[in-house]
Enzyme design. Structure first.
Site, PDB file in Angstrom:
ATOM      1  N   SER A 159      79.786  20.870  12.358  1.00  0.00           N
ATOM      2  CA  SER A 159      80.917  20.034  11.969  1.00  0.00           C
ATOM      3  C   SER A 159      80.664  19.451  10.597  1.00  0.00           C
ATOM      4  CB  SER A 159      81.095  18.892  12.980  1.00  0.00           C
ATOM      5  OG  SER A 159      81.975  17.895  12.503  1.00  0.00           O
ATOM      6  N   TYR A 185      76.690  11.484  16.437  1.00  0.00           N
ATOM      7  CA  TYR A 185      77.468  12.731  16.461  1.00  0.00           C
ATOM      8  C   TYR A 185      77.067  13.627  15.298  1.00  0.00           C
ATOM      9  CZ  TYR A 185      81.468  15.901  16.299  1.00  0.00           C
ATOM     10  OH  TYR A 185      82.256  17.018  16.273  1.00  0.00           O
TER      11      TYR A 185
END
Length: 329
Positions: A159, A185
């Site tokens: 990501s 994350y």
């Protein structure tokens, strides 16, 4: 040969869809596993591969839901898989291995973002454990079927969240640091990228190549744990029915699946691997302080960090060293 981390000028871009990527390709006889392949970009990945002729096995925590969603698609199998549960990963792998099939494509798509529980029963950071360690364990368990294919590809979803920074190897599970959901994350997605770098190095002599993918910003179920205030910061409003609307800048799920599918099937990637990709191409390297919401930062493709992470992961999961053999330079 090491693949350069620079665009190939593939002809694809941010608006390309997964269907456009597979147009004209015949994947008959190919077998793929897509974790979380029954929702969001995972569903579109499954759909594109199946419609091009592949057989797809979907790993799903909720098999009833997966069967319902996928019932209109042919050549799809569902096996229960909970990436947060090591025993579930082992069971999934055993079921698949008992079929004695080679595995052509392994797309590590499933993941969590900003879950309500920040640590699992082992005391591991939930993002790191689910997004990265679960897939690390799964890939190690499926190593023999991948080798058997002779020309397999593994796609790990990273990501742009990796820009949060490099991994803190001294405090992977926020035992000393103040917990920060964005950093947590981001580090899990940096880990996914580093995993692809090291797996490709170890796998290339066996015909197993690996890629890291940034799918793009997509309004999907992964946003369900974010507060309305968090979403507003990104120009997003949650509707009463659970859907979202935004001021723009987000991809559709069909567009979000495109780069995963491109890495899995593109002929121009033959003999290549160990790179971070976005928008249907290999991404460019950008500086650590770049304000751009694209490109890859150096820490997500650093070979020394990738090797270090691999060794730590084997230890954390009690995987015998060298299950996927190390390459000695």
């Amino acid at each position: 040969m090491k693949t350069e981390q620079k665009p190939l000028m593939s002809g694809f871009g941010p608006e390309t869809t997964a269907q456009e990527v597979v147009a004209g390709q015949d994947l008959t006889g190919k077998l793929a596993i897509v974790t979380g392949g029954h929702g969001g970009i995972g569903l579109e990945t499954t759909r594109a591969l199946v419609e091009a002729g592949a057989t797809v096995i979907v790993g799903a925590r909720d098999t009833k839901k997966a069967h319902e969603v996928l019932k209109q698609l042919k050549n799809v199998e569902v096996i229960r898989l909970d990436l947060a549960d090591p025993s579930s990963i082992n069971q999934f792998s055993s079921v698949f291995q008992n079929s004695n099939r080679a595995l052509d494509l392994l797309i590590l798509n499933a993941g969590v973002s900003f879950p309500p529980t920040i640590k699992d029963e082992r005391g591991f950071d939930t993002h790191f454990a689910t997004n990265y360690l679960g897939h690390f364990q799964l890939t190690n368990k499926l190593w023999e079927p991948l080798k058997r294919a002779g020309n397999a590809r593994v796609v790990a979803l990273s990501s742009i969240g990796h820009i949060a920074g490099p991994i803190d190897f001294d405090d992977l599970h926020f035992n000393m640091r103040t917990y920060d959901k964005v950093v947590s994350y981001g580090e899990s997605k940096t880990a996914c990228s580093l995993f692809a770098i090291e797996l490709d190095k170890r796998g290339r002599e066996y015909g197993v190549r690996a890629f890291a993918v940034h799918p793009g910003a997509i309004l999907s179920g992964l946003a369900r744990h974010l507060s309305n205030e968090d979403l507003a910061g990104w120009g997003v409003i949650r509707n009463e029915d659970g859907t979202y609307r935004s001021s723009g800048g987000f991809k559709s799920t069909e567009q979000g699946a495109a780069t995963s599918v491109w890495c899995a099937v593109s002929p121009i990637l033959k003999g290549k691997g160990g790179v971070y990709c976005e928008d249907g191409d290999i991404a460019e390297v950008v500086s650590a302080d770049s304000p751009l919401q694209r490109g890859v930062r150096s820490w997500a493709i650093d070979s020394a960090s990738a090797e270090r992470l691999w060794t730590i992961s084997e230890d954390l999961l009690h995987i015998p060293v060298g299950t996927i053999p190390r390459v000695h330079n």
